[in-house]
Scaffold this motif. Structure first.
Motif, PDB file in Angstrom:
ATOM      1  N   PRO A 120       0.792  -1.238   0.000  1.00  0.00           N
ATOM      2  CA  PRO A 120       0.000   0.000   0.000  1.00  0.00           C
ATOM      3  C   PRO A 120       0.821   1.282   0.000  1.00  0.00           C
ATOM      4  O   PRO A 120       0.294   2.343  -0.342  1.00  0.00           O
ATOM      5  CB  PRO A 120      -0.818  -0.120   1.298  1.00  0.00           C
ATOM      6  N   ASP A 121       2.099   1.203   0.374  1.00  0.00           N
ATOM      7  CA  ASP A 121       2.874   2.425   0.613  1.00  0.00           C
ATOM      8  C   ASP A 121       3.905   2.751  -0.455  1.00  0.00           C
ATOM      9  O   ASP A 121       4.507   3.821  -0.420  1.00  0.00           O
ATOM     10  CB  ASP A 121       3.592   2.312   1.966  1.00  0.00           C
ATOM     11  N   ILE A 122       4.126   1.848  -1.399  1.00  0.00           N
ATOM     12  CA  ILE A 122       5.227   2.038  -2.346  1.00  0.00           C
ATOM     13  C   ILE A 122       4.759   2.727  -3.627  1.00  0.00           C
ATOM     14  O   ILE A 122       3.578   2.691  -3.970  1.00  0.00           O
ATOM     15  CB  ILE A 122       5.878   0.693  -2.726  1.00  0.00           C
ATOM     16  N   PRO A 123       5.672   3.361  -4.359  1.00  0.00           N
ATOM     17  CA  PRO A 123       5.335   3.810  -5.708  1.00  0.00           C
ATOM     18  C   PRO A 123       5.157   2.583  -6.602  1.00  0.00           C
ATOM     19  O   PRO A 123       6.051   1.741  -6.714  1.00  0.00           O
ATOM     20  CB  PRO A 123       6.568   4.619  -6.143  1.00  0.00           C
ATOM     21  N   LEU A 124       3.994   2.461  -7.225  1.00  0.00           N
ATOM     22  CA  LEU A 124       3.674   1.329  -8.080  1.00  0.00           C
ATOM     23  C   LEU A 124       3.392   1.871  -9.478  1.00  0.00           C
ATOM     24  O   LEU A 124       2.565   2.769  -9.656  1.00  0.00           O
ATOM     25  CB  LEU A 124       2.452   0.595  -7.523  1.00  0.00           C
ATOM     26  N   LEU A 125       4.091   1.323 -10.472  1.00  0.00           N
ATOM     27  CA  LEU A 125       4.021   1.854 -11.826  1.00  0.00           C
ATOM     28  C   LEU A 125       3.380   0.842 -12.768  1.00  0.00           C
ATOM     29  O   LEU A 125       3.843  -0.299 -12.862  1.00  0.00           O
ATOM     30  CB  LEU A 125       5.423   2.214 -12.336  1.00  0.00           C
ATOM     31  N   ALA A 126       2.321   1.268 -13.459  1.00  0.00           N
ATOM     32  CA  ALA A 126       1.676   0.444 -14.475  1.00  0.00           C
ATOM     33  C   ALA A 126       2.550   0.419 -15.730  1.00  0.00           C
ATOM     34  O   ALA A 126       3.524   1.161 -15.843  1.00  0.00           O
ATOM     35  CB  ALA A 126       0.291   0.999 -14.785  1.00  0.00           C
ATOM     36  N   ASN A 127       2.178  -0.425 -16.722  1.00  0.00           N
ATOM     37  CA  ASN A 127       3.059  -0.620 -17.876  1.00  0.00           C
ATOM     38  C   ASN A 127       2.277  -1.065 -19.113  1.00  0.00           C
ATOM     39  O   ASN A 127       1.532  -2.036 -19.065  1.00  0.00           O
ATOM     40  CB  ASN A 127       4.118  -1.677 -17.522  1.00  0.00           C
ATOM     41  N   LEU A 128       2.498  -0.334 -20.208  1.00  0.00           N
ATOM     42  CA  LEU A 128       1.958  -0.719 -21.508  1.00  0.00           C
ATOM     43  C   LEU A 128       3.022  -0.511 -22.577  1.00  0.00           C
ATOM     44  O   LEU A 128       3.878   0.367 -22.437  1.00  0.00           O
ATOM     45  CB  LEU A 128       0.723   0.120 -21.871  1.00  0.00           C
ATOM     46  N   GLY A 129       2.932  -1.296 -23.650  1.00  0.00           N
ATOM     47  CA  GLY A 129       3.836  -1.116 -24.766  1.00  0.00           C
ATOM     48  C   GLY A 129       3.401   0.025 -25.660  1.00  0.00           C
ATOM     49  O   GLY A 129       2.234   0.426 -25.683  1.00  0.00           O
ATOM     50  N   ALA A 130       4.364   0.554 -26.432  1.00  0.00           N
ATOM     51  CA  ALA A 130       4.078   1.685 -27.313  1.00  0.00           C
ATOM     52  C   ALA A 130       2.941   1.368 -28.275  1.00  0.00           C
ATOM     53  O   ALA A 130       2.099   2.228 -28.573  1.00  0.00           O
ATOM     54  CB  ALA A 130       5.342   2.055 -28.086  1.00  0.00           C
ATOM     55  N   ALA A 131       2.897   0.135 -28.770  1.00  0.00           N
ATOM     56  CA  ALA A 131       1.865  -0.227 -29.747  1.00  0.00           C
ATOM     57  C   ALA A 131       0.463  -0.179 -29.141  1.00  0.00           C
ATOM     58  O   ALA A 131      -0.517   0.063 -29.854  1.00  0.00           O
ATOM     59  CB  ALA A 131       2.146  -1.620 -30.298  1.00  0.00           C
ATOM     60  N   GLN A 132       0.347  -0.389 -27.818  1.00  0.00           N
ATOM     61  CA  GLN A 132      -0.960  -0.422 -27.185  1.00  0.00           C
ATOM     62  C   GLN A 132      -1.526   0.971 -26.896  1.00  0.00           C
ATOM     63  O   GLN A 132      -2.706   1.106 -26.597  1.00  0.00           O
ATOM     64  CB  GLN A 132      -0.908  -1.221 -25.869  1.00  0.00           C
ATOM     65  N   ILE A 133      -0.690   1.994 -26.946  1.00  0.00           N
ATOM     66  CA  ILE A 133      -1.197   3.336 -26.614  1.00  0.00           C
ATOM     67  C   ILE A 133      -1.592   4.123 -27.857  1.00  0.00           C
ATOM     68  O   ILE A 133      -2.131   5.214 -27.746  1.00  0.00           O
ATOM     69  CB  ILE A 133      -0.173   4.140 -25.791  1.00  0.00           C
ATOM     70  N   ARG A 134      -1.304   3.578 -29.045  1.00  0.00           N
ATOM     71  CA  ARG A 134      -1.697   4.280 -30.270  1.00  0.00           C
ATOM     72  C   ARG A 134      -3.176   4.052 -30.570  1.00  0.00           C
ATOM     73  O   ARG A 134      -3.760   3.065 -30.166  1.00  0.00           O
ATOM     74  CB  ARG A 134      -0.869   3.780 -31.461  1.00  0.00           C
TER      75      ARG A 134
END
Length: 347
Positions: free
Chosen positions: A120-134
């Protein structure tokens, strides 16, 4: 069938990274050419050295990021849970592996609110590939990826070489920069951009900076070669030969880090790509990194148990603390001023 192929690909990647081919050609990180000037009289209490920092408003006990590693395979759930528990225990940041499969199927593979409940306390970073954000679905994918794990930021990973070599890989990369800028403008959390092991050049870093990204992970050559990984997955000899030609392709991590920091001194940077121990981490911090990421180096421990994962990072932190001690650095700010010399004779 598409989901099954993606899941099999992720399983293949885990198997290959956990069992690398002995003697396979790869780049060096460049950190071996840098040496700290030893301080024989540190006048410090080793246990009092302050390694604390912050990331996206959350405190860290050490400047370490568990780098994006795995998503989309059933066994990834245990790996991710071990990593999240270790990050919470030690006060480290964590970036998850690609969430594409979790978004496109009914199974989360551990990439769910369960991670935030454990950590609950840590920085948590989501992740997607470049192709998925277009395209039209890019913003929706990004928002869902962030919501899925209650992330503090989104990593967009760049892997053009891997996609070019991968059977069925994403070959059309037009519009990726515009998509990144759109996410920066419309996503509720900061956007981080990283490579996956071939490095980022100052020219690309400038374009990302102009797009407004909050942080860049240089993710240079010297760690896992995804070209070599795809070569091992190749079914045809000619495809294997094509991929292996690129096994040592990329900008070494130390070079990418130093050059981007010189070109963009105020851009927050993560150094990853072949960070093997706390001494590498110390060198990266002295060369301009704000945070240091590890992935392949901890994968075997994370695959084994939570306890093994904690022990791995405790060792890295102890090594980093001793590097501070032996350079006379009482804190991370001091380490960034430590004398680091380039050894041109190093092979």
């Amino acid at each position: 069938m598409k989901d099954a192929n993606l899941i099999q690909r992720k399983n293949d990647h885990l198997d290959i990274v956990l069992n690398p081919v002995a003697g396979a050609r790869k780049s060096r990180t460049g950190f071996e050419r840098w040496r700290f000037e030893h301080c024989a009289l540190p006048e410090l209490d080793l246990d009092g050295i302050d390694l604390r920092t912050t990331l996206f408003g959350r405190p860290l006990q050490a400047p370490l990021l568990i780098s994006s590693m795995t998503g989309g395979a059933a066994r990834a759930r245990d790996i991710n849970l071990h990593l999240a528990r270790a990050a919470q225990t030690l006060g480290l940041a964590m970036g998850v592996g690609s969430q594409r499969v979790a978004l496109e199927s009914d199974v989360s593979f551990g990439l769910s609110g369960e991670l935030r409940a454990i950590a609950p306390d840590i920085p948590l970073l989501a992740n997607l590939g470049a192709a998925q954000i277009r395209g039209q679905r890019g913003l929706d994918y990004a928002r869902r990826a962030v919501e899925m794990i209650e992330a503090d930021a989104l990593i967009v990973h760049l892997n053009p070489l891997q996609e070019a070599l991968q059977h069925g890989g994403d070959r059309d990369w037009r519009g990726v920069l515009d998509a990144v800028a759109m996410l920066v403008d419309r996503l509720a959390v900061p956007v981080v951009v990283k490579e996956v092991g071939a490095g980022i050049s100052p020219a690309v870093a400038h374009r990302l900076s102009e797009a407004g990204v909050a942080m860049i992970d240089v993710a240079g050559a010297g760690g896992t070669s995804w070209a070599a990984v795809e070569a091992q997955r190749a079914l045809q000899p000619e495809h294997r030969e094509m991929a292996m030609a690129f096994a040592d392709w990329g900008i070494p991590t130390a070079e990418a880090l130093r050059d981007i920091h010189a070109a963009l001194p105020t851009m927050p940077l993560i150094a990853s790509g072949g960070i093997n121990n706390g001494i590498d981490a110390a060198k990266a911090l002295a060369l301009g990194a704000d945070l240091v990421g590890q992935a392949a180096a901890v994968l075997a421990s994370a695959n084994a148990s939570f306890e093994a994962t904690v022990t791995h990072f405790q060792t890295v932190i102890a090594q980093l603390r001793i590097a501070c001690f032996c350079t006379g650095s009482a804190s991370l700010a001091g380490l960034r001023q430590a004398k680091l010399r380039y050894d041109r004779s190093e092979a």
